[in-house]
Design a protein around this motif. Sequence first.
Motif, short mmCIF file in Angstrom:
data_model
loop_
_atom_site.label_atom_id
_atom_site.label_comp_id
_atom_site.label_asym_id
_atom_site.label_seq_id
_atom_site.Cartn_x
_atom_site.Cartn_y
_atom_site.Cartn_z
N MET A 78 23.64 32.95 33.01
CA MET A 78 24.14 33.63 34.12
C MET A 78 26.23 33.26 35.05
N LEU A 81 28.19 33.97 32.31
CA LEU A 81 28.36 35.16 32.30
C LEU A 81 29.35 35.83 33.71
N TYR A 82 28.98 35.11 34.62
CA TYR A 82 29.81 35.96 36.44
C TYR A 82 30.78 34.61 36.35
N GLY A 87 33.01 40.26 30.21
CA GLY A 87 31.43 40.18 30.58
C GLY A 87 31.26 39.94 29.04
N GLN A 105 23.80 42.05 35.68
CA GLN A 105 24.87 42.92 34.75
C GLN A 105 25.58 43.76 35.92
N ALA A 108 27.47 41.51 38.05
CA ALA A 108 28.63 40.39 37.16
C ALA A 108 29.78 41.57 37.35
N HIS A 112 33.81 41.06 38.72
CA HIS A 112 34.57 41.33 37.58
C HIS A 112 35.95 42.08 38.14
N VAL A 117 35.30 36.37 39.37
CA VAL A 117 35.08 35.30 38.35
C VAL A 117 34.16 34.12 39.46
N THR A 154 33.46 31.71 43.86
CA THR A 154 33.82 32.88 43.98
C THR A 154 35.44 32.31 44.27
#
Length: 198
Positions: A78, A81-82, A87, A105, A108, A112, A117, A154
């Motif tokens: 995870m 992914l983030y 992605g 999904q 994320a 994006h 991110v 973030t």
Amino acid sequence: MQRRAHHSTVHFCKVAAASLTLCALLALTSCSSSDGDDQATDKSPAATESPTPTASAAPQETTKKEAIAAYRAYWQAMEKLYADPTGKNVHLEEYAASAALANAQKDAKLAHDRGNVLVGDVAITESTVTKADTNGKIPNVILLSCLDISEWETVKAKTKKPVDLPDNRLLKYQIVSAVEKYPEGWRVTSDEPQGKSC
């Protein structure tokens, strides 16, 4: 002297026989043979035998450890992914399925699409198994964990500048997760924050 010695031997044998409940064995050896003592010791149950409950509990303990390890691997995926704006470099389906996969999904992609991110680390502490089913068609485990996202920041993908977020958001909270064992391996199938700090 011989009678007295014989009487003492007989008396000792009776006491030993009473305490060890091995009258027949002691009568045959007359309590004078050390070899007889060794034979009596050899006939005792082996001290190294494993009790049945420990053997039967082993598969369930293994299942619990595997589920917790799979959950930690899921969160490592995870993080990647983030952190990846495209992605495309993370195959989360190797760690998650069902609602957990779809929600991750979706979230994320939303981050994006906003040009954000998430970077840093997620810490998982106090993972405990609240329920485990090892005998069903699909072995599964329910975990209660404390998720610490205080070091997961973030930022804008292009500038790496921090994004303003509410100050009152929970940074350490309880999360309940379901982990199931498929033929291809363990998968997190649900991951639900409880809205409670930990």
